[in-house]
Design a protein around this motif. Sequence first.
Motif: not given
Length: 172
Positions: A36-37, A48-53, A81-92
């Motif tokens: 995930l990192l 997200v690690t917690q959510n995976v488990f 991770a892919e699901d999270y990235r799809r839902r998230s706004v890209n930030t630096l």
Amino acid sequence: MSARPDADLVRAAQAGDVASFEMLYTKYARIVHAILLGRLPAADADDVTQNVFITAYTKLTSLHEPAAFAGWIVRIARNAAEDYRRRSVNTLQLDAEYAGQARQTNAAEAAEALAAIRELPEAYRDTLMMRLVEGMSGEEIAERTGLTPGSVRVNLHRGMQLLRDALGGGAE
């Protein structure tokens, strides 16, 4: 760490033994976190690690081949991770927390290295994150991912070469 095979732990957890699932968590949490990192900002990777488990625990009865747990949990992590990235706004985000863990003297350099690792092909990215960030040995990586020790060595070697090139240190 438990010497019990994953298949035994999975069968026991499927039968309701929470302690067996906790042993699986202990064995695979660092791998999931590293995967995930390699794809998400540090603060998000922790959550997200917690959510995976949680997902794995609730869907454990759908795993028909208990010996396949390692590949199954890795696939859940990659999908999460892919699901999270799809839902998230890209930030630096500068991953300062992980800069300290990697013993970098400069948080910006650590963030640059992490960003470079995230751009590598999946096999190299995951293996490097397990080794460099999670501090796992090559033997641990091989044992928990199902890769041969030789494949782990090759992935680490090639990944480090690509990382050096990406960071401008490959040309000598």
